[in-house]
Design an enzyme around this catalytic site. Structure first.
Site, PDB file in Angstrom:
ATOM      1  N   CYS A  45      62.123  22.370  31.691  1.00 43.65           N
ATOM      2  CA  CYS A  45      63.504  22.667  32.104  1.00 43.65           C
ATOM      3  C   CYS A  45      63.609  24.114  32.573  1.00 43.65           C
ATOM      4  O   CYS A  45      63.265  25.035  31.838  1.00 43.65           O
ATOM      5  CB  CYS A  45      64.454  22.427  30.930  1.00 43.65           C
ATOM      6  N   CYS A  48      66.010  26.271  30.127  1.00 44.85           N
ATOM      7  CA  CYS A  48      65.698  26.576  28.722  1.00 44.85           C
ATOM      8  C   CYS A  48      65.154  28.001  28.583  1.00 44.85           C
ATOM      9  O   CYS A  48      64.525  28.525  29.509  1.00 44.85           O
ATOM     10  CB  CYS A  48      64.681  25.568  28.182  1.00 44.85           C
ATOM     11  N   HIS A 108      68.805  22.601  24.783  1.00 45.72           N
ATOM     12  CA  HIS A 108      68.699  21.742  25.967  1.00 45.72           C
ATOM     13  C   HIS A 108      69.641  20.534  25.929  1.00 45.72           C
ATOM     14  O   HIS A 108      70.043  20.034  26.978  1.00 45.72           O
ATOM     15  CB  HIS A 108      67.235  21.285  26.070  1.00 45.72           C
ATOM     16  N   ASN A 148      79.476  20.115  36.876  1.00 45.56           N
ATOM     17  CA  ASN A 148      79.157  18.739  37.222  1.00 45.56           C
ATOM     18  C   ASN A 148      78.359  18.206  36.044  1.00 45.56           C
ATOM     19  O   ASN A 148      77.347  18.796  35.680  1.00 45.56           O
ATOM     20  CB  ASN A 148      78.284  18.662  38.474  1.00 45.56           C
ATOM     21  N   SER A 156      70.818  16.879  38.321  1.00 47.85           N
ATOM     22  CA  SER A 156      69.401  16.588  38.106  1.00 47.85           C
ATOM     23  C   SER A 156      68.919  17.169  36.779  1.00 47.85           C
ATOM     24  O   SER A 156      67.994  16.648  36.169  1.00 47.85           O
ATOM     25  CB  SER A 156      68.572  17.146  39.254  1.00 47.85           C
ATOM     26  N   HIS A 159      70.399  20.005  31.077  1.00 43.86           N
ATOM     27  CA  HIS A 159      70.698  21.176  30.234  1.00 43.86           C
ATOM     28  C   HIS A 159      72.138  21.635  30.539  1.00 43.86           C
ATOM     29  O   HIS A 159      72.440  21.990  31.679  1.00 43.86           O
ATOM     30  CB  HIS A 159      69.699  22.300  30.540  1.00 43.86           C
ATOM     31  N   HIS A 161      75.288  23.214  31.614  1.00 40.37           N
ATOM     32  CA  HIS A 161      75.558  24.446  32.363  1.00 40.37           C
ATOM     33  C   HIS A 161      76.695  24.211  33.343  1.00 40.37           C
ATOM     34  O   HIS A 161      77.025  23.074  33.647  1.00 40.37           O
ATOM     35  CB  HIS A 161      74.300  24.892  33.128  1.00 40.37           C
ATOM     36  N   GLN A 163      78.619  26.090  37.057  1.00 42.94           N
ATOM     37  CA  GLN A 163      78.311  26.941  38.197  1.00 42.94           C
ATOM     38  C   GLN A 163      79.529  27.749  38.601  1.00 42.94           C
ATOM     39  O   GLN A 163      80.669  27.358  38.335  1.00 42.94           O
ATOM     40  CB  GLN A 163      77.865  26.086  39.378  1.00 42.94           C
TER      41      GLN A 163
HETATM   42 ZN   LIG Z   1      66.812  23.055  29.044  1.00 41.42          ZN
END
Ligand SMILES: [Zn+2]
Ligand SMILES: [Zn+2]
Length: 351
Positions: A45, A48, A108, A148, A156, A159, A161, A163
């Site tokens: 990832c 990570c 993660h 998203n 895709s 993890h 997150h 934007q």
């Molecule tokens: Zn990750």
């Protein structure tokens, strides 16, 4: 059967509510669920801690949130100033701006719904400081913060997150909201979003959760089945203007909403979550009321609301569900995450 059209006062458009269509036979595609058995740390990832990103940079061993400039930015302060000339009818200009990524935590598999309220408050503070920093840049007209979530909306990397797109233009949805809010204020002396809150509170059927200073509801004019707005009760132009007590109340309400989403079908619930904040182009936006909008693509487990003729072709939404019924569904759900209730064991949908 219902054949009703509802006016969306923030977008100034009609939404067709045809709730009887929800149970029409379906023989098309269904969406795959998101992976639920992810590890705490994934060596492959790029988000990570300690891992190498595509740019070659190595992520720090971060302990809480981690913010970095997007390695594939759609806008950049380094955008070349010289562009190919265009015929008179067309225009172009450099895509000037800043694109960043914010990892919610080093873990993660820890989604927003599984962060505790303290951690969500910390995340909100990061959004506040990012907004302040980017909004202050002279070439930035707006700061769009969004998450998203889920393969259904094309993510895709699971993890958790979000934007940030800080751009030299104001995104269309925000520009429209700013215009109608400003006009409403001039014509009536009132804040448009306050009138919406008042209507929702006096009806009460679509409110999901509320506390002292924050509220969440499916608006009367919702376009998506589980479209939820989360807002402070007081008007603020951006998240950056919320005080500490409001931030905590807002985090609590936000938490309950995303927990209920996951509890709905006992699966990670996909959505697009967007902060609607006033433009940062230096004009007066005193009629703008900051809020978060969730646009979840699913209307049933694994069944997506396809955007087709009416939405993409015509530009207006056809809603297959009743906002009152969907709000009732969400209200009835527990506000403790199903994984916690199962003592850490998660079960697949349908079991
Ligand atoms: Zn990750
Ligand atoms: Zn909005």
């Amino acid at each position: 059967m219902t054949w009703e059209e509802r006016w969306h006062p923030l977008r100034e458009e009609w939404v067709i509510v045809a709730a009887h269509r929800q149970d029409r036979p379906w023989s098309g595609n269904t969406m795959a669920s998101d992976e639920t058995n992810l590890p705490d740390h994934d060596a492959d990832c790029y988000l990570c801690p300690g891992n190498r990103r595509v740019s070659g940079a190595i992520n720090p061993e971060y302990a809480k949130t981690f913010v970095f400039d997007n390695d594939h930015p759609c806008v950049s302060r380094a955008a070349p100033a010289k562009l190919p000339p265009t015929p008179a009818i067309y225009q172009n200009r450099p895509a000037n701006g800043v694109a960043r990524v914010v990892c919610y935590s080093p873990i993660h598999n820890l989604t927003l719904a599984e962060l505790d309220v303290d951690d969500i408050v910390e995340l909100l503070k990061i959004w506040q400081s990012q907004y302040r920093e980017l909004a202050a840049l002279p070439e930035i007209a707006h700061v769009l913060i969004f998450e998203n979530k889920g393969v259904t909306v094309g993510v895709s990397n699971p993890h958790p997150h979000c934007q940030i797109y800080a751009t030299n233009f104001v995104f269309q949805t925000i520009e429209k909201e700013a215009q109608v809010s400003d006009r409403h204020l001039r014509e009536t002396g009132r804040i448009l979003f306050q009138d919406i809150l008042e209507a929702e509170q006096s009806d009460d059927r679509r409110i999901i959760i509320a506390n002292e200073s924050a509220i969440a509801f499916i608006p009367y004019f919702a376009r998506y089945a589980y479209e939820v707005f989360v807002a402070p009760k007081e008007t603020h132009e951006s998240l950056a203007d919320l005080c500490a007590a409001e931030l905590r109340d807002f985090a609590s309400v936000l938490k309950v909403v995303v927990v209920k989403f996951d509890n709905l079908w006992r699966m990670p619930f996909p959505y697009v979550m967007t902060l609607h904040q006033a433009p940062a182009d230096g004009r007066n936006y005193s009629g703008f009321h900051f809020h978060i909008e969730f646009h979840p693509p699913l209307r049933k487990p694994n069944l997506i609301k396809y955007l087709a003729g009416p939405e993409i072709g015509g530009g207006n939404f056809l809603s297959d569900t009743s906002p009152e019924q969907k709000a009732e569904e969400l209200r009835a759900l527990p506000d403790v995450h199903y994984k916690l209730r199962d003592n850490g064991r998660s079960k697949p949908v349908g079991e």
